[in-house]
Design a protein around this motif. Sequence first.
Motif, PDB file in Angstrom:
ATOM      1  N   LYS A 245       0.822  -1.217   0.000  1.00 35.30           N
ATOM      2  CA  LYS A 245       0.000   0.000   0.000  1.00 35.30           C
ATOM      3  C   LYS A 245       0.860   1.273   0.000  1.00 35.30           C
ATOM      4  CE  LYS A 245      -3.908  -2.286   2.212  1.00 35.30           C
ATOM      5  NZ  LYS A 245      -4.671  -2.386   0.950  1.00 35.30           N
ATOM      6  N   PRO A 246       1.716   1.412  -1.006  1.00 30.24           N
ATOM      7  CA  PRO A 246       2.662   2.544  -1.024  1.00 30.24           C
ATOM      8  C   PRO A 246       1.999   3.905  -1.208  1.00 30.24           C
ATOM      9  CG  PRO A 246       2.706   1.362  -3.115  1.00 30.24           C
ATOM     10  CD  PRO A 246       1.884   0.534  -2.181  1.00 30.24           C
ATOM     11  N   PHE A 247       0.776   3.935  -1.728  1.00 27.71           N
ATOM     12  CA  PHE A 247       0.110   5.217  -1.968  1.00 27.71           C
ATOM     13  C   PHE A 247      -0.918   5.553  -0.883  1.00 27.71           C
ATOM     14  CE2 PHE A 247       1.010   3.139  -6.107  1.00 27.71           C
ATOM     15  CZ  PHE A 247       2.044   3.962  -6.519  1.00 27.71           C
ATOM     16  N   GLU A 286       9.450   4.507  -5.885  1.00 25.40           N
ATOM     17  CA  GLU A 286       9.706   5.024  -4.538  1.00 25.40           C
ATOM     18  C   GLU A 286      10.323   6.425  -4.609  1.00 25.40           C
ATOM     19  OE1 GLU A 286       9.649   3.632  -1.000  1.00 25.40           O
ATOM     20  OE2 GLU A 286       7.888   2.968  -2.141  1.00 25.40           O
ATOM     21  N   LYS A 287      11.241   6.604  -5.542  1.00 26.20           N
ATOM     22  CA  LYS A 287      11.878   7.915  -5.701  1.00 26.20           C
ATOM     23  C   LYS A 287      10.844   8.957  -6.111  1.00 26.20           C
ATOM     24  CE  LYS A 287      15.646  10.203  -8.181  1.00 26.20           C
ATOM     25  NZ  LYS A 287      16.705  10.046  -9.207  1.00 26.20           N
ATOM     26  N   MET A 288       9.933   8.594  -7.029  1.00 20.38           N
ATOM     27  CA  MET A 288       8.882   9.512  -7.453  1.00 20.38           C
ATOM     28  C   MET A 288       7.994   9.904  -6.272  1.00 20.38           C
ATOM     29  SD  MET A 288       5.545   8.794  -9.834  1.00 20.38           S
ATOM     30  CE  MET A 288       4.877   7.860  -8.443  1.00 20.38           C
ATOM     31  N   ILE A 289       7.644   8.921  -5.424  1.00 24.14           N
ATOM     32  CA  ILE A 289       6.774   9.196  -4.275  1.00 24.14           C
ATOM     33  C   ILE A 289       7.445  10.204  -3.337  1.00 24.14           C
ATOM     34  CG2 ILE A 289       5.735   8.184  -2.193  1.00 24.14           C
ATOM     35  CD1 ILE A 289       5.288   5.618  -3.803  1.00 24.14           C
ATOM     36  N   SER A 293       5.326  13.665  -3.628  1.00 28.23           N
ATOM     37  CA  SER A 293       4.151  13.501  -2.762  1.00 28.23           C
ATOM     38  C   SER A 293       3.570  14.830  -2.295  1.00 28.23           C
ATOM     39  CB  SER A 293       4.492  12.631  -1.542  1.00 28.23           C
ATOM     40  OG  SER A 293       4.427  11.271  -1.875  1.00 28.23           O
ATOM     41  N   GLU A 294       4.416  15.730  -1.839  1.00 19.15           N
ATOM     42  CA  GLU A 294       3.903  16.997  -1.315  1.00 19.15           C
ATOM     43  C   GLU A 294       3.203  17.805  -2.412  1.00 19.15           C
ATOM     44  OE1 GLU A 294       2.565  19.655   1.219  1.00 19.15           O
ATOM     45  OE2 GLU A 294       3.666  17.828   1.816  1.00 19.15           O
ATOM     46  N   ASP A 295       3.798  17.863  -3.573  1.00 18.54           N
ATOM     47  CA  ASP A 295       3.179  18.593  -4.674  1.00 18.54           C
ATOM     48  C   ASP A 295       1.909  17.894  -5.165  1.00 18.54           C
ATOM     49  OD1 ASP A 295       5.162  20.605  -4.713  1.00 18.54           O
ATOM     50  OD2 ASP A 295       6.490  19.299  -5.864  1.00 18.54           O
ATOM     51  N   ALA A 296       1.913  16.557  -5.135  1.00 20.79           N
ATOM     52  CA  ALA A 296       0.712  15.807  -5.530  1.00 20.79           C
ATOM     53  C   ALA A 296      -0.431  16.085  -4.556  1.00 20.79           C
ATOM     54  CB  ALA A 296       1.011  14.310  -5.575  1.00 20.79           C
ATOM     55  N   ASN A 320      -2.333  11.760  -9.209  1.00 17.57           N
ATOM     56  CA  ASN A 320      -1.741  13.071  -8.957  1.00 17.57           C
ATOM     57  C   ASN A 320      -0.223  13.001  -8.910  1.00 17.57           C
ATOM     58  OD1 ASN A 320      -3.813  15.409  -8.337  1.00 17.57           O
ATOM     59  ND2 ASN A 320      -4.720  13.527  -7.540  1.00 17.57           N
ATOM     60  N   LEU A 321       0.320  11.907  -8.421  1.00 23.13           N
ATOM     61  CA  LEU A 321       1.771  11.721  -8.458  1.00 23.13           C
ATOM     62  C   LEU A 321       2.283  11.695  -9.898  1.00 23.13           C
ATOM     63  CD1 LEU A 321       2.238   9.006  -5.676  1.00 23.13           C
ATOM     64  CD2 LEU A 321       3.359  11.247  -5.713  1.00 23.13           C
ATOM     65  N   LEU A 322       1.616  10.940 -10.739  1.00 19.64           N
ATOM     66  CA  LEU A 322       2.011  10.861 -12.142  1.00 19.64           C
ATOM     67  C   LEU A 322       1.893  12.222 -12.827  1.00 19.64           C
ATOM     68  CD1 LEU A 322       0.377   7.436 -13.065  1.00 19.64           C
ATOM     69  CD2 LEU A 322       2.829   7.968 -13.213  1.00 19.64           C
ATOM     70  N   ALA A 323       0.811  12.943 -12.513  1.00 14.44           N
ATOM     71  CA  ALA A 323       0.613  14.266 -13.118  1.00 14.44           C
ATOM     72  C   ALA A 323       1.748  15.203 -12.726  1.00 14.44           C
ATOM     73  CB  ALA A 323      -0.732  14.834 -12.694  1.00 14.44           C
TER      74      ALA A 323
END
Length: 370
Positions: A245-247, A286-289, A293-296, A320-323
């Motif tokens: 459940k990483p998100f 993981e690096k993307m998260i 995350s804060e901006d997402a 939102n992370l991908l965006a």
Amino acid sequence: MNETSVEKYGLNPSGTMIVEEFRELHPMFEAMLKAVRSILKKAMADNHLYVNAIEARIKDELSLVGKLERKGDKYRHLSDLTDILGARIISFYSDEVDKIAAIVDRLFEVDWENSIDKRKMHEIHSFGYSSLHYICRIPKSLYEDPNFPELNEYRFEIQMRTALQHVWSVLDHDTGYKSGFEIPQDYLRNLNRLAGMLELVDEQFCQIRTGINEYRRQVQALVHSGRFEEVSLDGDSFANYLKLKPFDSLNKRIASINQAEIFETSLMLYLKAFKFLRFNTLGDIEKMIKECSEDAFQLAAYQLGNTDLDIINSSVGVVNLLAVYVLKRGAGVAGLTMVFDEIYGSAKNNAARAEIYFKNAKQLSFMKNV
């Protein structure tokens, strides 16, 4: 009941008696067939073995007569024959044959003297006959029928083989390969080559499955130990990663904006987007998260802040992370549209969706340097 007079078969006295006994006991063999088939199906299910087929049959009377004509001096009573009732379990993989054999051994009384492991034959033409044959009885502790007390005394045969061995055996029988007539050398050579190829295919399927299972175990161990950068991104690894459940943390923050309930849905379809963006390992996600995350969260908050949505999808965090990830790299509306096409399939509203995300993101600080 066959109306043909037994005497018309022209068998010797013992053969005639055996056919008469066969007719008399046919209802018992029918009950036996149902019992054996039911026992085997339940045993495979209980042991979580998914097999290609479980077959069972009672020997046809004419087939019995033919056998008695060929080997009449060998049999004195019907109980001397071990294949009046025959069952066959066809597995997908060769290593499952031994597992099935162990189950059969636990269930039935095996006549080891008359059982045979044809897999130990090493002739090149023996592939189709490489099945394992057990001669069995049904123990009373497993099943008995008061209407047929003799049911537990008669032996029957269980053949265990792979699907490829079975196909070869059927084709082999159809060509008359084992019938004894002289086959031209060219055809015999090709049949022998084919037998060797099928045996190799059988072995390779088993080895490939073993390798895949070992890979999955390694992936599970690496994922659960948090060594994400060592795990290649694919369907198996992503599925195991999602179990962590990483998100969830981001989803809960976003849900708190409107005190909304999170509706859980599968996130597997987002694998296509990560592959499209050339993420190679779970470590890349993981690096993307960590980076986005804060901006997402800010992007989701901007979009949801003026709404009264009280139910959100569990995909809200990853979308939102991908965006944010795409927009931070300057891909703009076109990049977002391509990612949405990967996720949802090509559709006209993907461009409109991308426009909305881009417009909202332009109001946030992370876009000022893009």
